[in-house]
Design a protein around this motif. Structure first.
Motif, short mmCIF file in Angstrom:
data_model
loop_
_atom_site.label_atom_id
_atom_site.label_comp_id
_atom_site.label_asym_id
_atom_site.label_seq_id
_atom_site.Cartn_x
_atom_site.Cartn_y
_atom_site.Cartn_z
N ALA A 471 -4.89 -0.99 7.19
CA ALA A 471 -5.08 0.02 6.14
C ALA A 471 -5.64 -0.61 4.87
O ALA A 471 -5.39 -1.79 4.57
N HIS A 472 -6.37 0.20 4.10
CA HIS A 472 -6.72 -0.14 2.73
C HIS A 472 -5.57 0.38 1.88
O HIS A 472 -5.31 1.59 1.86
N VAL A 473 -4.87 -0.52 1.20
CA VAL A 473 -3.60 -0.16 0.60
C VAL A 473 -3.71 -0.06 -0.92
O VAL A 473 -4.19 -1.00 -1.58
N VAL A 474 -3.26 1.06 -1.44
CA VAL A 474 -3.17 1.25 -2.88
C VAL A 474 -1.72 1.00 -3.27
O VAL A 474 -0.82 1.76 -2.89
N ASN A 482 4.39 -5.63 -11.06
CA ASN A 482 4.95 -5.68 -9.71
C ASN A 482 3.92 -5.20 -8.68
O ASN A 482 3.80 -5.76 -7.59
N ALA A 483 3.19 -4.15 -9.04
CA ALA A 483 2.14 -3.65 -8.14
C ALA A 483 1.08 -4.70 -7.91
O ALA A 483 0.60 -4.90 -6.79
N LYS A 484 0.69 -5.39 -8.98
CA LYS A 484 -0.31 -6.46 -8.86
C LYS A 484 0.19 -7.58 -7.95
O LYS A 484 -0.58 -8.14 -7.16
N ALA A 485 1.47 -7.90 -8.07
CA ALA A 485 2.03 -8.97 -7.24
C ALA A 485 1.94 -8.60 -5.76
O ALA A 485 1.58 -9.44 -4.92
N THR A 486 2.27 -7.36 -5.43
CA THR A 486 2.18 -6.92 -4.03
C THR A 486 0.73 -6.93 -3.55
O THR A 486 0.43 -7.41 -2.45
N ALA A 487 -0.17 -6.40 -4.38
CA ALA A 487 -1.58 -6.36 -4.00
C ALA A 487 -2.13 -7.76 -3.81
O ALA A 487 -2.92 -8.01 -2.89
N LYS A 488 -1.70 -8.70 -4.65
CA LYS A 488 -2.17 -10.08 -4.49
C LYS A 488 -1.67 -10.68 -3.19
O LYS A 488 -2.40 -11.41 -2.50
N GLU A 489 -0.43 -10.40 -2.85
CA GLU A 489 0.09 -10.89 -1.56
C GLU A 489 -0.78 -10.39 -0.41
O GLU A 489 -1.09 -11.15 0.52
N LEU A 490 -1.19 -9.13 -0.48
CA LEU A 490 -2.01 -8.56 0.59
C LEU A 490 -3.42 -9.15 0.61
O LEU A 490 -3.95 -9.45 1.67
N THR A 491 -4.02 -9.29 -0.58
CA THR A 491 -5.38 -9.83 -0.60
C THR A 491 -5.40 -11.30 -0.24
O THR A 491 -6.38 -11.79 0.34
N ASP A 492 -4.32 -12.02 -0.52
CA ASP A 492 -4.23 -13.41 -0.09
C ASP A 492 -4.20 -13.51 1.43
O ASP A 492 -4.71 -14.47 2.02
N ILE A 493 -3.62 -12.52 2.06
CA ILE A 493 -3.52 -12.51 3.53
C ILE A 493 -4.79 -11.96 4.17
O ILE A 493 -5.34 -12.54 5.12
N GLY A 495 -7.83 -10.86 2.57
CA GLY A 495 -9.14 -11.00 1.95
C GLY A 495 -9.05 -10.82 0.45
O GLY A 495 -8.12 -10.22 -0.06
N GLN A 496 -10.06 -11.35 -0.23
CA GLN A 496 -10.05 -11.31 -1.69
C GLN A 496 -10.63 -10.00 -2.21
O GLN A 496 -11.28 -9.26 -1.51
N GLY A 497 -10.43 -9.79 -3.51
CA GLY A 497 -11.07 -8.65 -4.14
C GLY A 497 -10.12 -7.68 -4.79
O GLY A 497 -10.38 -6.50 -4.84
N ILE A 498 -8.97 -8.14 -5.28
CA ILE A 498 -8.03 -7.22 -5.93
C ILE A 498 -8.70 -6.55 -7.13
O ILE A 498 -9.39 -7.17 -7.91
N GLY A 499 -8.52 -5.27 -7.24
CA GLY A 499 -9.09 -4.53 -8.36
C GLY A 499 -8.00 -3.79 -9.11
O GLY A 499 -7.03 -3.36 -8.53
N GLY A 509 -11.07 -5.00 -2.92
CA GLY A 509 -10.96 -5.40 -1.53
C GLY A 509 -10.00 -4.53 -0.75
O GLY A 509 -9.92 -3.32 -0.96
N PRO A 510 -9.20 -5.14 0.14
CA PRO A 510 -8.32 -4.35 1.01
C PRO A 510 -7.09 -3.81 0.32
O PRO A 510 -6.34 -3.03 0.90
N ALA A 511 -6.83 -4.22 -0.92
CA ALA A 511 -5.67 -3.71 -1.66
C ALA A 511 -5.99 -3.67 -3.14
O ALA A 511 -6.69 -4.54 -3.66
N ILE A 512 -5.49 -2.64 -3.81
CA ILE A 512 -5.64 -2.55 -5.26
C ILE A 512 -4.29 -2.22 -5.87
O ILE A 512 -3.40 -1.68 -5.21
N ALA A 513 -4.15 -2.57 -7.14
CA ALA A 513 -2.91 -2.29 -7.87
C ALA A 513 -3.19 -1.29 -8.98
O ALA A 513 -4.13 -1.47 -9.75
#
Length: 730
Positions: A471-474, A482-493, A495-499, A509-513
């Motif tokens: 899934a592409h996770v919001v 806290n949202a950024k921390a979760t999104a970073k965990e996902l993008t680290d796993i 792919g990059q591109g947190i927005g 990328g695959p997750a945003i906060a």
């Protein structure tokens, strides 16, 4: 060296002797590749090949043999490592020519080309499993030790001009030879081999409609030759740049940021729904200066209709984009939608005709005839793909196509590949085989899933669970950090591109906060608008946000507790659903919503009156929403019980209070998590399964409810409580 490192204007000179000289020959090839790929003006994502002919010890005979190391199929120069390169015996590759000629002699030229790719694996050195690129023979047949084959915009601009052969002589002064367009493969490589043999003093070859190849006996000088070829072309284009008259000059002005976002917020879900008649797509909005200059120009309709030139481009962008005849100074969003619908119908008709006119007896079945690139004057470009990564690359490739057209129109007249040649690349049996070899998509691969409360506890676990299924996770939360921390965990796993909202979110990328307060409608509306801009729409919404507030014994003094409890636990879910409803109805695609309630909704307890009654109301809210949003959206509820571990609903003071209440021994020096574990074990003994309930248990149920496996289930509450008989259905 053609230019001094400091004199380059249009490429970056990145070679560092102190680094390169310490590397072994294979590592040096990887280094050269990475440095070339690091500058996107040199080659696009996944495009281009580099190679080196190096000596290696044959594992069978122990003899020194010449081995061709060449970037393998599907690799990316910027990120490639040694394992991304195929290695082949050079003498065995040379011997394949007689095999190819036997097919040509029998009249099977096309089949012979395809057969050769299958033969490459018989030449593998040391059982290297990396699939070889279609350009392998090009690297093999050029006798020089190091070869670069690249697709830089400046060079493709020249290769796409109507007088490309004459310009090759003018621009590079005889240092580059010219060969006309030919589909990559064995025959094209032989033509380059013959051209080099006839012109031994040349540094490279311009490949019509394609790119260029250059070489050298040293890795560094090969790198520098690549840069020289590109820089020289770019300087020539710059000298002839048309300035304000680029693309015939400006016809339309761009909408301001607020107006553009408002238009896209309504348009994108509708467009996504219309495009997703077979499978769903994920979008990327591109509205940088270069893109807007093109879509707003006089010549944009003419050039867009011609389509792209370089094969690497149109494999992603299709043979041409859909240009919408939209006047941003007069038309509104409703007019845009009508024009898009009309344009989409015409595009599909044109694509079907293109397929039927160009197909061959053995051509694969026609793929989805929908466009992957939409151009909107005043707004920009919207690219579509099976996931965010693909739509971003599609946008990148069409940006490359725009630059190619700009350069070609500056120095001559842009031309595209003939339709039959384009078709033979797009529907090449080898490309079809690549598609067939790709792994099956994961359950939620094309879905956009909004998890509200993703900053911790059940929400964080749910974000990880749905991300694992593609899934592409919001990650939305009241606490943005806290949202950024979760999104970073996902993008680290994944792919990059947190927005984050306001910072280039369409390039995410695959997750945003995102921050959201579900008790305030305007923040929910803003959050969902950002999701639409980021991905094109919304498929699933999972609300795990909730609040528990300890009450005093005097009921008359608990008014504020009631207001906040119902505001978050009931009204918040209603606001989210009512705002998401607008997007879902515009899309017209099946979706799902999950509310998080509690087993307390069915069990009367003391000391949690506001919480329990709000959760009971949330249960019925879910049922009402299931009726209201049907048949498009399935709405269900998840009912946890005493999820202590990792939950912010159980802060340290509440845990200590509960431990004291139940006479459970503890020490003040213990960590909060240790105390939570003690309380969780106590609660577990009150269940039938005797196991603590974790956030991951809840996440599994939430995933199940949005996975499609329960597509006929709506209006139901799924309890994940370890077996509390007090909460059994009554």
């Amino acid at each position: 060296m053609p230019y001094k490192p400091e004199d380059y204007k249009f490429v970056k000179y990145l070679w560092e002797d102190d680094v390169a000289d310490k590397l072994d020959p294979i590592e040096n090839l990887v280094y050269r590749s990475n440095k070339l790929g690091e500058d996107q003006r040199i080659t696009n994502t996944g495009g281009g090949n580099t190679s080196a002919k190096l000596m290696g010890k044959d594992p069978l005979t122990g003899e020194e043999v010449e081995v061709l190391w060449v970037k393998g199929s599907g690799g990316d120069l910027r990120t490639s490592k040694k394992e991304n390169f195929s290695s082949l015996y050079q003498d065995k590759l040379n011997a394949l020519d007689s095999n190819y000629q036997s097919f040509v002699d029998k009249g099977y030229k096309s089949a012979g080309e395809d057969r050769m790719v299958g033969m490459f694996k018989h030449c593998n050195f040391c059982l290297n499993p990396r699939a070889s690129s279609i350009d392998t023979p090009l690297h093999s047949m050029i006798s020089e030790k190091h070869v670069d084959h690249l697709h830089p915009n400046a060079v493709i601009s020249v290769a796409s001009c109507k007088d490309q052969e004459a310009l090759t002589e003018v621009i590079w002064g005889g240092k580059l030879a010219y060969v006309p367009w030919m589909r990559p493969g064995w025959e094209a490589a032989k033509l380059c081999e013959d051209t080099y043999a006839e012109n031994p003093d040349i540094w490279g070859i311009l490949l019509g409609q394609h790119g260029h190849t250059n070489w050298s006996n040293e890795s560094k000088s090969c790198y520098e030759t690549s840069l020289w070829v590109i820089e020289t072309a770019a300087r020539y284009i710059e000298e002839h740049d048309k300035g304000e008259m680029t693309f015939g000059g400006q016809k339309y002005s761009s909408l301001d940021g607020y107006s553009s976002k408002a238009l896209l917020t309504k348009f994108l879900p509708i467009a996504r729904g219309m495009l997703s008649n077979k499978v769903k797509f994920i979008g990327t909005v591109q509205n940088d200066e270069a893109t807007l200059r093109f879509v707003n120009s006089v010549d944009a309709p003419r050039l867009a209709e011609l389509g792209t030139s370089c094969p690497d481009h149109f494999l992603r962008t299709k043979i041409k984009p859909l240009y919408i005849d939209f006047n941003p100074e007069q038309d509104d969003v409703d007019t845009l939608i009508v024009k898009f619908e009309q344009g989409l119908e015409k595009y599909r008709e044109d694509y079907t005709a293109y397929y039927n006119e160009c197909k061959r007896d053995d051509s694969p079945a026609m793929r989805d005839p929908s466009p992957t690139v939409i151009l909107i004057p005043g707004v920009g470009m919207v690219a579509w793909g099976k996931n965010k990564s693909e739509s971003r690359v599609t946008a990148e490739f069409y940006n490359c196509a725009i630059e190619v057209m700009r350069g070609a129109e500056a120095i001559s007249e842009y031309t595209a590949l003939p339709a039959q040649e384009a078709f033979d690349i797009e529907y090449w049996a080898l490309e079809e085989a690549k598609l067939q070899r790709m792994p099956a998509e994961k359950t939620l691969a094309r879905d956009v899933v909004v998890v509200i409360g993703a900053g911790d506890g059940i929400g964080k676990a749910t974000a990880h669970r749905v991300a694992r299924e593609g899934a592409h996770v919001v990650c939305a939360d009241l606490n943005l950090d806290n949202a950024k921390a979760t999104a970073k965990e996902l993008t680290d796993i994944y792919g990059q591109g947190i927005g984050v909202a306001g910072s280039g979110i369409s390039a995410c990328g695959p997750a945003i906060a995102l921050a959201v307060d579900i008790t305030r409608r305007e923040t929910v509306e803003a959050m969902l608008a950002d999701v639409v801009i980021a991905y094109g729409g919304i498929d699933k919404v999972i609300v795990t946000a909730g609040v528990f507030i300890a009450e005093g014994s005097d009921l008359a003094k608990n008014d504020k507790v009631f207001e906040l409890s119902f505001g978050v636990n009931v009204k918040g879910g209603y606001i989210v659903a009512s705002e998401a409803q607008k997007i879902w109805e515009n899309q017209g695609l099946k979706g799902a919503m999950v509310l998080t309630t509690s087993v307390n909704a069915a069990v009367s307890k003391k000391g949690s009156l506001a919480y329990d009654t709000s959760k009971a109301a949330a249960n019925h809210l879910m049922r009402e929403l299931a009726v209201t949003l049907s048949p498009l959206i399935n709405v269900n509820a998840l009912a946890p019980a005493t999820v202590v571990q990792g939950s912010n609903m159980f802060p340290r003071d509440r845990v200590i209070s509960s431990l004291s209440k139940y006479d459970i021994a503890f020490a003040d020096s213990e960590s909060t998590e240790s105390l939570r574990n003690k309380l969780a074990q106590f609660y577990a003994q009150r269940t039938l399964t005797k196991q603590p309930i974790t956030p991951e248990d809840q996440a599994e149920a939430a995933y199940l409810l949005v996975s499609g496996q329960l597509s006929k289930t709506t209006g139901q509450v799924i309890s994940v409580d370890g077996g509390l008989h007090e909460a059994f259905l009554r």
